[in-house]
Design a protein around this motif. Structure first.
Motif, PDB file in Angstrom:
ATOM      1  N   HIS A 251      17.440  -5.194  16.448  1.00 59.38           N
ATOM      2  CA  HIS A 251      18.877  -5.252  16.426  1.00 59.38           C
ATOM      3  C   HIS A 251      18.433  -4.850  18.428  1.00 59.38           C
ATOM      4  N   ALA A 252      17.700  -3.977  18.862  1.00 60.80           N
ATOM      5  CA  ALA A 252      17.620  -3.563  19.894  1.00 60.80           C
ATOM      6  C   ALA A 252      17.351  -4.974  21.166  1.00 60.80           C
ATOM      7  N   THR A 253      16.034  -5.227  20.558  1.00 59.96           N
ATOM      8  CA  THR A 253      15.574  -6.500  21.396  1.00 59.96           C
ATOM      9  C   THR A 253      16.415  -7.585  21.432  1.00 59.96           C
ATOM     10  N   ALA A 254      17.104  -8.092  20.196  1.00 63.17           N
ATOM     11  CA  ALA A 254      18.506  -9.095  20.306  1.00 63.17           C
ATOM     12  C   ALA A 254      19.491  -8.749  21.333  1.00 63.17           C
ATOM     13  N   ALA A 255      19.972  -7.593  21.903  1.00 59.35           N
ATOM     14  CA  ALA A 255      20.796  -7.123  22.595  1.00 59.35           C
ATOM     15  C   ALA A 255      20.512  -6.958  23.410  1.00 59.35           C
ATOM     16  N   TYR A 256      18.879  -7.636  24.127  1.00 61.01           N
ATOM     17  CA  TYR A 256      18.080  -7.519  25.679  1.00 61.01           C
ATOM     18  C   TYR A 256      18.814  -8.714  25.715  1.00 61.01           C
ATOM     19  N   VAL A 257      18.424  -9.446  24.290  1.00 60.36           N
ATOM     20  CA  VAL A 257      18.244 -10.812  25.204  1.00 60.36           C
ATOM     21  C   VAL A 257      19.829 -11.568  25.341  1.00 60.36           C
TER      22      VAL A 257
END
Length: 276
Positions: A251-257
């Motif tokens: 979830h978090a890394t998708a948020a960074y993308v």
């Protein structure tokens, strides 16, 4: 994490950021504060938040609950900008962010799908900038389970500080995501923990070089899935299982993308002269 790094690297090379990083970064803070407030149940027009940040609008003398949340989010996000290039140690960094949010006259009232941050007011709050002590409870983010107290909280906070000061070779996306989750799960303060978690993440995303420009907007990525899914991912992390932690990291890394994509939209608008 590799996708997040690549997305932020592409953003860094945007034509608008050759000379106009400050303008784009200022708009990132506007959209970041707006998104963070929205996750805590405060749905204000982004134009209102922008006007407040640029000094064209003041908060009402008697703000309603949504305005108190938004004001806290703005103050925490602006403080995050000051802390990016400061030498403030990790524990003081969290205290500074909490103090900024509480200085708005209310940590953050109102909760959306369990994502709210309490209703404590700064003038009635004894623990501003200080972690909970003894068996002091916290009524925020109840979907994440009971809060650690006493020695258990102190031990986890020590681990959190160590994590925030991890050596440079530890991926920035990993540290930023884990710090966000740890602050949310520990809820070290009496109120405003979700705002502090997201502001701390913003600091680390920039300080550790994932997005050194400060133009990406990770808060937009968290908001994109909605409060329920955001808290659900945090709840997975709180379980402590490999699958739960992986759920949060995805979830978090998708948020960074997504945050880098929002940064690209900001840069496009700056280049076209249509920021508002």
């Amino acid at each position: 994490m590799e996708q997040a790094r690549e997305a932020c690297t592409q953003l860094r090379w945007h034509q608008a950021l050759r000379r106009r990083i400050p303008e784009a970064a200022a708009e990132s803070r506007v959209r970041g504060a707006w998104s963070s407030a929205d996750l805590d149940g405060a749905r204000l027009p982004v134009a209102s938040v922008r006007d407040v940040v640029r000094g064209a609008l003041s908060w009402p003398e008697q703000p309603d609950p949504a305005e108190r949340v938004a004001r806290s989010a703005v103050l925490a996000t602006l403080e995050a900008e000051h802390l990016v290039r400061s030498g403030v140690p990790a524990r003081q960094l969290l205290a500074r962010l909490h103090t900024a949010a509480a200085g708005a006259g209310g940590g953050a009232g109102g909760a959306a799908a369990g994502a709210g941050a309490g209703d404590a007011r700064a003038d009635a709050q004894d623990g501003v900038g200080r972690p909970r002590s003894g068996d002091q409870a916290c009524l925020e983010l109840t979907d994440l389970g009971p809060v650690p107290t006493g020695p258990a909280l102190e031990t986890r906070l020590a681990g959190l500080v160590e994590l925030m000061e991890a050596p440079p070779e530890v991926p920035a996306a990993l540290v930023s995501a884990l710090v966000h989750a740890e602050v949310a799960v520990l809820r070290p303060f009496g109120s405003g923990n979700a705002l502090v978690a997201r502001a701390a993440e913003r600091v680390l995303v920039q300080r550790r070089g994932l997005d050194a420009t400060g133009v990406a907007v990770p808060e937009v990525g968290h908001r994109a899935v909605g409060p329920a899914a955001y808290v659900g991912a945090l709840a997975g992390y709180a379980q402590g299982s490999a699958d739960g932690v992986a759920l949060w990291l995805r979830h978090a890394t998708a948020a960074y993308v997504a945050g880098a994509a929002e940064g690209t939209r900001i840069a496009d608008a700056v280049l076209a002269g249509r920021l508002s």
